[in-house]
Design an enzyme around this catalytic site. Structure first.
Site, mmCIF file in Angstrom:
data_model
loop_
_atom_site.group_PDB
_atom_site.id
_atom_site.type_symbol
_atom_site.label_atom_id
_atom_site.label_comp_id
_atom_site.label_asym_id
_atom_site.label_seq_id
_atom_site.Cartn_x
_atom_site.Cartn_y
_atom_site.Cartn_z
ATOM 1 N N CYS A 282 15.498 9.487 63.919
ATOM 2 C CA CYS A 282 14.595 8.627 63.139
ATOM 3 C C CYS A 282 13.630 7.851 64.035
ATOM 4 C CB CYS A 282 15.413 7.635 62.345
ATOM 5 S SG CYS A 282 14.442 6.363 61.584
ATOM 6 N N GLU B 146 12.459 -3.801 66.794
ATOM 7 C CA GLU B 146 11.895 -2.510 67.168
ATOM 8 C C GLU B 146 10.400 -2.400 66.885
ATOM 9 O OE1 GLU B 146 14.491 -0.031 64.983
ATOM 10 O OE2 GLU B 146 16.128 -0.188 66.405
ATOM 11 N N HIS C 220 10.602 -7.458 63.569
ATOM 12 C CA HIS C 220 11.861 -6.788 63.860
ATOM 13 C C HIS C 220 11.932 -6.468 65.353
ATOM 14 C CE1 HIS C 220 15.016 -3.678 63.737
ATOM 15 N NE2 HIS C 220 15.420 -4.292 62.643
ATOM 16 N N HIS D 138 20.417 -0.344 53.321
ATOM 17 C CA HIS D 138 19.624 -1.108 54.281
ATOM 18 C C HIS D 138 18.480 -1.807 53.567
ATOM 19 C CE1 HIS D 138 17.125 -1.998 57.842
ATOM 20 N NE2 HIS D 138 18.261 -1.943 58.505
ATOM 21 N N THR E 243 16.690 -7.530 60.625
ATOM 22 C CA THR E 243 16.232 -7.888 59.288
ATOM 23 C C THR E 243 17.027 -9.068 58.731
ATOM 24 O OG1 THR E 243 17.590 -6.006 58.582
ATOM 25 C CG2 THR E 243 15.212 -5.706 58.571
ATOM 26 N N CYS F 269 5.911 -28.414 61.367
ATOM 27 C CA CYS F 269 6.169 -29.762 61.888
ATOM 28 C C CYS F 269 7.255 -30.423 61.045
ATOM 29 C CB CYS F 269 4.903 -30.613 61.856
ATOM 30 S SG CYS F 269 3.530 -29.922 62.799
ATOM 31 N N CYS G 168 6.426 4.850 56.624
ATOM 32 C CA CYS G 168 7.232 5.835 57.349
ATOM 33 C C CYS G 168 8.138 6.599 56.393
ATOM 34 C CB CYS G 168 8.080 5.147 58.412
ATOM 35 S SG CYS G 168 9.171 6.290 59.295
#
Length: 509
Positions: free
Chosen positions: A332, A360, A358, A261, A383, A115, A496
């Site tokens: 990937c 994905e 994200h 990255h 990101t 708010c 991962c």
């Protein structure tokens, strides 16, 4: 008292003569409710807050049994019958009828996040198990919004509070109003529903679960880790200076630039962040700008570009370098859905926090963040978009300069925490000494399942000695998958192996 209050009350008295209107005086007469023993935790507080100031209420028998959605509909009909100017007067009248919270209740732990004005919300259950709300704001219009919602939801069973949807606010003109006003309506309602879920859990005897691990970044730049997973992330924020010096010397000697990255391991990012202060040709970002940074490094004289990311990222950097005239040398599964346990915990305990996801990230986590985005409490994007979202909300809090606790659920790879902490610290530094400003904290929550965190074990083939072996066996958890390869449905990118360090060294000559 606000200077607009006398005029608002006078307007309210005039409007009260209009027939067939639900008046704000109906839900607020000076009757004291009995206090119940159950107190419901509000906002980010892990301790039960003091019971709210009693919120008087009396109504006709018909109104007393009316469900909250019907009460909201009646308030909507009331506002629809008024002109735009009279609606503002009526909101101020509702605000005047709402009892003020004590200073003890107007604290950061009871703040409603998202708010523009400061809004505080508390809730508790009466002896019959119905939930009683109290709210306040430093803005009279926001107090009016709170008063409308309290009059509609106060005294209802928690299940009926959960039945109310943000779509039920549309007849009140919220969708057509200013975005900041819509956010107030929506976020106060979300806070009420969170309190209702907590009340149901307390009634059913369900213990409060352990919170997600998180990092708290204070105004002084200090980082406090909450939970072993967060401690594992935080330990790399202060890297070994000898490793930084060794890396910088190699990069300078070989004229190597690095694009990495956000998903790289926190240990790697910590060293890179330290090295960048001495060697400017290091850039940590999302995949959308890694290639552009690589071109700038090549133009500045770097002979090699090290790409720290997954295969498609190095391929993209290589292609853009080729287009820019630098010659060439050099699948990937990125995301999986967050597990059911994680999503349900977010709904139960973090619904009023800022949610990030994200592009994905599929499944319910994506949907939760999309819903939060409609009320200014979420972001779905790259990101970099997530990092910008956190920085923007911290900027707003620093501009307001009032005590605040900003809680962000990180719906992407936890390795991004290094860049987040660096950005938050930089903003804190840019606003001057913590002694001169309000007490503002940023909490980054890692939504990981217990199954995405594995216990340590000691291989018999390693001769550490009995004392060392015993110490290692006492380490409770380290981030990582329990078993197997590939994406984990319990932690997304956090577990991962394909998102871990891969280096591609590309020549620019």
């Amino acid at each position: 008292m606000d200077t607009s209050t006398p005029a608002a009350v006078a307007s309210f008295v005039t409007l009260a003569k209009t027939p067939n209107l639900l008046l704000p005086s109906n839900p607020f007469r000076c009757l004291t409710r009995p206090r119940a023993s159950l107190a419901v935790c509000c906002a980010n507080s892990h301790a039960s807050p003091p019971p709210p100031s009693p919120l008087p209420r009396v109504a006709s028998d018909e109104e007393e049994v009316a469900p909250p959605r019907l009460r909201l509909r009646r308030i909507a009909e009331e506002f629809r019958a008024l002109s735009e100017a009279d609606r503002a007067h009526r909101l101020l009248a509702y605000a005047a009828a709402l009892p003020r919270l004590t200073e003890a209740d107007r604290v950061a732990a009871n703040r409603v996040m998202g708010c523009v004005a400061q809004v505080w919300l508390l809730g508790r259950c009466d002896g019959a198990g119905n939930i009683l709300f109290a709210a306040d704001s430093d803005s009279e219009l926001s107090r009016g919004y709170c008063s409308c919602l309290v009059s509609a939801l106060d005294g209802a069973p928690p299940e009926e509070v959960l039945d109310v949807d943000t779509a039920d606010l549309a007849p009140l003109g919220v969708a057509a109003g200013a975005r900041s006003r819509a956010n107030t309506w929506h976020n106060v309602l979300v806070g009420m529903k969170k309190l209702a879920r907590a009340a149901i859990a307390a009634r059913e005897g369900r213990p409060r679960g352990e919170p997600f691990p998180s990092l708290l970044i204070g105004r002084d730049g200090a980082v406090r880790a909450q939970g072993s997973y967060a401690e594992a992330q935080a330990m790399f924020l202060s890297p070994d200076h000898s490793k930084i010096a060794e890396l910088v010397n190699t990069l300078m000697e070989k004229k190597i630039g690095i694009v990495a990255h956000f998903y790289m391991d926190p240990e790697v990012q910590g060293i890179l962040t330290g090295a960048k202060r001495q060697w400017p040709h290091i850039h940590i970002s999302d995949s959308l700008v890694m290639a552009d940074s690589a071109v700038q490094m090549a133009e500045a004289g770097c002979k090699y570009i090290a790409v720290l990311g997954v295969d498609f990222m190095s391929e993209n950097v290589r292609a853009i370098l080729d287009q820019a005239g630098f010659n060439k040398n050099g699948n990937c599964i990125v995301h999986d859905m967050f597990g059911h346990e994680v999503v349900e915990k977010i709904k139960e305990e973090y619904s009023d926090a800022f949610l990030t996801a994200h592009f994905e990230v599929p499944g319910e986590m994506f949907s939760l963040s999309m819903e939060a985005k409609t009320r200014g409490m979420g972001v779905v994007g790259s990101t970099q978009n997530i990092l910008d979202f956190i920085k923007n909300h911290l900027n707003l809090a620093l501009d307001r300069n009032v005590d605040d606790h900003l809680q962000f659920v990180l719906g992407t790879e936890s390795g991004m925490i290094t860049s987040i902490v660096a950005a938050v610290r930089k903003l804190f530094d840019s606003y001057g000494s913590s002694e001169d400003g309000a007490n503002i904290e940023v909490e980054i929550v890692f939504p990981v399942s217990r199954d995405s965190v594995s216990k340590t074990s000691v291989d018999d083939s390693h001769d550490f000695g009995s004392s060392v072996t015993n110490d290692l066996e006492q380490i409770t958890i380290v981030p990582g998958v329990v078993s197997g390869e590939g994406c984990s449905i319990h932690g997304g990118c956090a577990s991962c192996p394909y998102m871990k360090l891969k280096i591609s060294c590309l020549s620019t000559e």
